[in-house]
Design an enzyme around this catalytic site. Sequence first.
Site, PDB file in Angstrom:
ATOM      1  N   CYS A 134       0.793  -1.126  -0.036  1.00 14.68           N
ATOM      2  CA  CYS A 134       0.064   0.024   0.228  1.00 14.68           C
ATOM      3  C   CYS A 134       0.941   1.282   0.023  1.00 14.68           C
ATOM      4  O   CYS A 134       1.587   1.533  -1.019  1.00 14.68           O
ATOM      5  CB  CYS A 134      -1.146  -0.111   1.124  1.00 14.68           C
ATOM      6  SG  CYS A 134      -2.431   1.137   1.171  1.00 14.68           S
ATOM      7  N   HIS A 194      -3.555  -5.012   0.601  1.00 13.21           N
ATOM      8  CA  HIS A 194      -3.168  -5.750   1.964  1.00 13.21           C
ATOM      9  C   HIS A 194      -3.090  -7.111   2.195  1.00 13.21           C
ATOM     10  O   HIS A 194      -4.160  -7.722   2.486  1.00 13.21           O
ATOM     11  CB  HIS A 194      -3.872  -5.018   3.243  1.00 13.21           C
ATOM     12  CG  HIS A 194      -3.580  -3.473   3.203  1.00 13.21           C
ATOM     13  ND1 HIS A 194      -2.714  -2.827   4.065  1.00 13.21           N
ATOM     14  CD2 HIS A 194      -4.176  -2.325   2.838  1.00 13.21           C
ATOM     15  CE1 HIS A 194      -2.417  -1.802   4.108  1.00 13.21           C
ATOM     16  NE2 HIS A 194      -3.512  -1.227   3.342  1.00 13.21           N
ATOM     17  N   GLU A 204      -1.567  -8.725   4.300  1.00 18.60           N
ATOM     18  CA  GLU A 204      -1.721  -9.021   5.845  1.00 18.60           C
ATOM     19  C   GLU A 204      -2.905  -9.313   6.605  1.00 18.60           C
ATOM     20  O   GLU A 204      -2.963 -10.003   7.397  1.00 18.60           O
ATOM     21  CB  GLU A 204      -0.799  -8.068   6.400  1.00 18.60           C
ATOM     22  CG  GLU A 204      -1.384  -6.873   6.813  1.00 18.60           C
ATOM     23  CD  GLU A 204      -0.986  -5.695   5.645  1.00 18.60           C
ATOM     24  OE1 GLU A 204      -1.069  -4.669   5.921  1.00 18.60           O
ATOM     25  OE2 GLU A 204      -0.790  -6.322   4.505  1.00 18.60           O
ATOM     26  N   GLY A 261      -7.110 -13.077  33.377  1.00 17.70           N
ATOM     27  CA  GLY A 261      -6.963 -13.450  31.937  1.00 17.70           C
ATOM     28  C   GLY A 261      -5.953 -13.827  31.367  1.00 17.70           C
ATOM     29  O   GLY A 261      -4.815 -14.319  32.223  1.00 17.70           O
TER      30      GLY A 261
END
Length: 539
Positions: free
Chosen positions: A81, A176, A178, A232
């Site tokens: 990009c 993109h 990714e 968490g």
Amino acid sequence: MHDKILILDFGSQVTQLIARRVREAHVYCEIHPNDVSDDFVREFAPKGVILSGSHASTYEDHQLRAPQAVWDLGVPVLGICYGMQTMAVQLGGKVEWSDHREFGYAEVRAHGRTRLLDGIQDFATPEGHGMLKVWMSHGDKVGEMPPGFALMASTPSCPIAGMADEARGYYAVQFHPEVTHTVQGRKLLERFVLDIAGAKPDWIMRDHIEEAVARIREQVGDEEVILGLSGGVDSSVAAALIHRAIGDQLTCVFVDHGLLRLNEGKMVLDMFEGRLHAKVVHVDASEQFLGHLAGVADPEHKRKIIGREFVEVFQAEAKKLTNAKWLAQGTIYPDVIESGGAKTKKATTIKSHHNVGGLPETLGLKLLEPLRDLFKDEVRELGVALGLPAEMVYRHPFPGPGLGVRILGEVKRDYAELLRRADAIFIEELRGTLATEQDAAAGLCEPSQVGKSWYDLTSQAFAVFLPVKSVGVMGDGRTYDYVAALRAVQTTDFMTAHWAHLPYALLGRASNRIINEVRGINRVVYDVSGKPPATIEWE
């Protein structure tokens, strides 16, 4: 020594996904700002370089450029990009405004047979042209390729959507690769990293543990570390990693801020004290947290308050330790990028995270963040490699501010109790419901997922308390009680997410149980928003 890929970040919100894809290919990589020095690039000695996207405009901003050393190294370079546009400008091409901006899905036609795209396609046209389904996000476009480059890809509104100088190993794409929306994106990046750059796929989590342990020991020395356990995944894995490195120099502080999930405290203490034999201090600070949150409705303000109170509790506990110099946190990559905290400091802030923001400069402890460059799936992989039990490692993510960001508006103890019980019921139903062949036939799951629990088939699920009341009827009487929203998403990287298509029967049972078992809630709704445009958490 591992082969390395250098990722130069121009400020894109998804730069870290490039790193994730490279690491999935078992190649070590690092993200650094685009304005690093030529000496840094040479000393890094990458096998290849990837130039990220950016929210900036190459046409307007002449400052965001890759170091000259990138072009002098003689290694392959991939521009994505904005990275494609700066490659074009720096090597003698031209960039111009696009009359037809592209944001979202697009179909790209491949041209010629380049090493990067050869054999990679989603379908072919009747004329035999290879086509790729990709994700675009650009307003500028390359109007003229630099000398030595040939056309590699195009779309109707972007005639130069990809270009290549095969002799020098320079490739660039306007889309993109990714992001998960680009179907063949992973193959494209693997092709560049493994085949074109020639990097060896020898970076595995076991190596990361050894390297991280060595770094922690070098950083900390003989000083003591204090870490806040939230219950968490992130803080738990961070604690296990640091404990592996320095043992009893680590003291874990489990803070009950009144915003925990049902039975959270008992589970955490049993796990860390009983199974890992780590030092854990249990602090009941619920009055302190809820007191400071009284009357506060703004979500950013709530996050800052919770972060500030965590710091105060940690400082108070640290004073009891004779050699405590470090505050450890389970900060991971998505936390950093959503807070505008990428190494370039150019990414746009979406919302602050208590792990990243809210820490005052007057904090008397140094910050230790061993998971800062890892994605959620990598954190889970690391936890397994460290020997943590599956029920902890594969537990759904829980935000550091706890239920404070799942109670919309002002936080009250009564609200937290209602939400805690509603959330527990929803999670219990997800765990207890297995995907069926009928679910697969209806397209709710893949055939290979039949027999797995819907908890395991969702990436994150929780209830949200809405501070609004609705009219209902229970028995022969009228009710006027609160509303609970259920949220479940599926994602691979937590940067983008789809709402989970749960079976109606499951949602129906969860709704009925919440309304019947949680007095004070008489209506349940299901959130069908993706990310983007919504974030996963409501606040």
